[in-house]
Design a protein around this motif. Structure first.
Motif, PDB file in Angstrom:
ATOM      1  N   THR A  32       3.211   2.497  36.099  1.00  0.00           N
ATOM      2  CA  THR A  32       2.606   1.898  37.280  1.00  0.00           C
ATOM      3  C   THR A  32       1.208   2.462  37.455  1.00  0.00           C
ATOM      4  N   LEU A  33       0.269   1.600  37.783  1.00  0.00           N
ATOM      5  CA  LEU A  33      -1.091   2.058  38.077  1.00  0.00           C
ATOM      6  C   LEU A  33      -1.218   2.373  39.565  1.00  0.00           C
ATOM      7  N   HIS A  34      -1.747   3.529  39.855  1.00  0.00           N
ATOM      8  CA  HIS A  34      -2.166   3.873  41.222  1.00  0.00           C
ATOM      9  C   HIS A  34      -3.695   3.854  41.191  1.00  0.00           C
ATOM     10  N   VAL A  35      -4.265   2.752  41.624  1.00  0.00           N
ATOM     11  CA  VAL A  35      -5.696   2.526  41.451  1.00  0.00           C
ATOM     12  C   VAL A  35      -6.478   3.155  42.589  1.00  0.00           C
ATOM     13  N   LEU A  36      -7.537   3.864  42.222  1.00  0.00           N
ATOM     14  CA  LEU A  36      -8.438   4.498  43.183  1.00  0.00           C
ATOM     15  C   LEU A  36      -9.818   3.856  43.053  1.00  0.00           C
ATOM     16  N   ASN A  37     -10.358   3.417  44.162  1.00  0.00           N
ATOM     17  CA  ASN A  37     -11.686   2.823  44.170  1.00  0.00           C
ATOM     18  C   ASN A  37     -12.716   3.941  44.323  1.00  0.00           C
ATOM     19  N   ARG A  38     -13.305   4.372  43.218  1.00  0.00           N
ATOM     20  CA  ARG A  38     -14.283   5.455  43.268  1.00  0.00           C
ATOM     21  C   ARG A  38     -15.540   5.040  44.020  1.00  0.00           C
ATOM     22  N   ALA A  39     -15.872   3.735  43.961  1.00  0.00           N
ATOM     23  CA  ALA A  39     -17.054   3.265  44.681  1.00  0.00           C
ATOM     24  C   ALA A  39     -16.889   3.456  46.186  1.00  0.00           C
ATOM     25  N   ALA A  40     -15.646   3.462  46.648  1.00  0.00           N
ATOM     26  CA  ALA A  40     -15.352   3.676  48.063  1.00  0.00           C
ATOM     27  C   ALA A  40     -14.956   5.120  48.354  1.00  0.00           C
ATOM     28  N   GLY A  41     -15.009   5.977  47.336  1.00  0.00           N
ATOM     29  CA  GLY A  41     -14.706   7.384  47.525  1.00  0.00           C
ATOM     30  C   GLY A  41     -13.235   7.734  47.596  1.00  0.00           C
ATOM     31  N   GLU A  42     -12.363   6.838  47.134  1.00  0.00           N
ATOM     32  CA  GLU A  42     -10.934   7.101  47.255  1.00  0.00           C
ATOM     33  C   GLU A  42     -10.467   8.277  46.400  1.00  0.00           C
ATOM     34  N   ASN A  43     -11.223   8.599  45.364  1.00  0.00           N
ATOM     35  CA  ASN A  43     -10.852   9.758  44.539  1.00  0.00           C
ATOM     36  C   ASN A  43     -11.105  11.078  45.256  1.00  0.00           C
ATOM     37  N   ARG A  44     -11.795  11.035  46.387  1.00  0.00           N
ATOM     38  CA  ARG A  44     -12.033  12.243  47.181  1.00  0.00           C
ATOM     39  C   ARG A  44     -11.177  12.260  48.447  1.00  0.00           C
ATOM     40  N   SER A  45     -10.242  11.353  48.552  1.00  0.00           N
ATOM     41  CA  SER A  45      -9.372  11.308  49.725  1.00  0.00           C
ATOM     42  C   SER A  45      -8.404  12.482  49.706  1.00  0.00           C
ATOM     43  N   PRO A  46      -7.955  12.944  50.873  1.00  0.00           N
ATOM     44  CA  PRO A  46      -6.981  14.040  50.910  1.00  0.00           C
ATOM     45  C   PRO A  46      -5.721  13.737  50.108  1.00  0.00           C
ATOM     46  N   ALA A  47      -5.299  12.469  50.112  1.00  0.00           N
ATOM     47  CA  ALA A  47      -4.079  12.117  49.386  1.00  0.00           C
ATOM     48  C   ALA A  47      -4.229  12.366  47.892  1.00  0.00           C
ATOM     49  N   PHE A  48      -5.393  11.985  47.324  1.00  0.00           N
ATOM     50  CA  PHE A  48      -5.546  12.207  45.888  1.00  0.00           C
ATOM     51  C   PHE A  48      -5.905  13.647  45.577  1.00  0.00           C
ATOM     52  N   LEU A  49      -6.641  14.306  46.446  1.00  0.00           N
ATOM     53  CA  LEU A  49      -6.962  15.712  46.206  1.00  0.00           C
ATOM     54  C   LEU A  49      -5.704  16.575  46.203  1.00  0.00           C
ATOM     55  N   ALA A  50      -4.646  16.094  46.848  1.00  0.00           N
ATOM     56  CA  ALA A  50      -3.363  16.795  46.780  1.00  0.00           C
ATOM     57  C   ALA A  50      -2.742  16.647  45.398  1.00  0.00           C
ATOM     58  N   VAL A  51      -3.123  15.591  44.685  1.00  0.00           N
ATOM     59  CA  VAL A  51      -2.652  15.384  43.311  1.00  0.00           C
ATOM     60  C   VAL A  51      -3.516  16.172  42.348  1.00  0.00           C
ATOM     61  N   ASN A  52      -4.820  15.980  42.428  1.00  0.00           N
ATOM     62  CA  ASN A  52      -5.769  16.715  41.586  1.00  0.00           C
ATOM     63  C   ASN A  52      -6.917  17.205  42.460  1.00  0.00           C
ATOM     64  N   PRO A  53      -6.942  18.486  42.779  1.00  0.00           N
ATOM     65  CA  PRO A  53      -7.988  19.012  43.657  1.00  0.00           C
ATOM     66  C   PRO A  53      -9.403  18.809  43.133  1.00  0.00           C
ATOM     67  N   LEU A  54      -9.552  18.521  41.844  1.00  0.00           N
ATOM     68  CA  LEU A  54     -10.871  18.256  41.289  1.00  0.00           C
ATOM     69  C   LEU A  54     -11.348  16.839  41.597  1.00  0.00           C
ATOM     70  N   GLY A  55     -10.449  15.997  42.092  1.00  0.00           N
ATOM     71  CA  GLY A  55     -10.830  14.634  42.444  1.00  0.00           C
ATOM     72  C   GLY A  55     -11.151  13.764  41.254  1.00  0.00           C
TER      73      GLY A  55
END
Length: 215
Positions: A32-55
């Protein structure tokens, strides 16, 4: 037998995660793909930083396991689906060389290329993680000369890692397009799955840019 545990790939188009998606398709693995919109900064969201703190992507979860870092993800997934034949068995003579080249990219190639692009000195020989840029490139080109793939006629997950990496590095003129490099990239890009995922990435990236512009 294929694993029954769910695999989720945290993903953004036109990133290192693209190669992992290609690998999953080549393995015939359900995911399954969990898609993150980097253009919208979703890779820096708290939810993803809990997965990978490096974002950063890629990251995968497999059941309760979390794996980050390209070399680790490629190795993990290829071993998880041995029936696909993309990972040498533990008693295979090329298992050691395969692991060497699986990790040579992140340990040596990327630092060397970034230092060269940024016009930075690699530091004293004893402190440099890769030695010299020329030494890294010479080692790579010598290995590619054994072609058509890294290990002669045998195609492995390491070729998916390097094929994707060299596609980007040559496109942005970050490494010289020596004949062995150019031929290797051409073979990689001719794979049907590579073309299909690259096309899907282009469409997804456009959608992300439009969504980010709308806020």
């Amino acid at each position: 037998m294929p694993t029954a545990e769910p695999i989720t790939l945290f993903y953004s188009p036109h990133t290192r995660a693209t190669g992992v998606r290609i690998l999953l398709e080549e393995l015939g693995a359900p995911y399954t793909l969990h898609v993150l919109n980097r253009a919208a900064g979703e890779n820096r969201s708290p939810a993803f930083l809990a997965v990978n703190p490096l974002g950063k992507v890629p990251a995968i979860t497999h059941g309760k396991a979390l794996v980050t870092e390209q070399g680790a993800i490629y190795t993990y997934l290829a071993d998880l689906f041995p029936e696909a034949g993309l990972a040498p068995a533990f008693d295979d003579p090329i298992r050691g060389p395969y692991l060497r080249w699986m990790f040579f990219y992140g340990s040596c190639m990327e630092p060397a290329v970034v230092d060269r692009f940024m016009e930075r000195e690699p530091g004293p020989q004893a402190m440099s993680p890769y030695g010299t840029y020329d030494g890294v490139m010479d080692a790579l080109i010598d290995q590619l000369k054994t072609g058509p793939y890294l290990f002669g006629d045998r195609f492995t997950a390491a070729d998916l890692l390097w094929g994707m990496a060299l596609s980007w590095l040559t496109a942005f003129k970050l490494v010289p397009e020596e004949p062995p490099v150019r031929a290797y990239v051409k073979r990689f890009q001719a794979r049907p799955i590579v073309a299909r995922i690259n096309a899907a990435d282009a469409e997804m990236a456009t959608e992300h840019q439009v969504a980010a512009a709308r806020g």
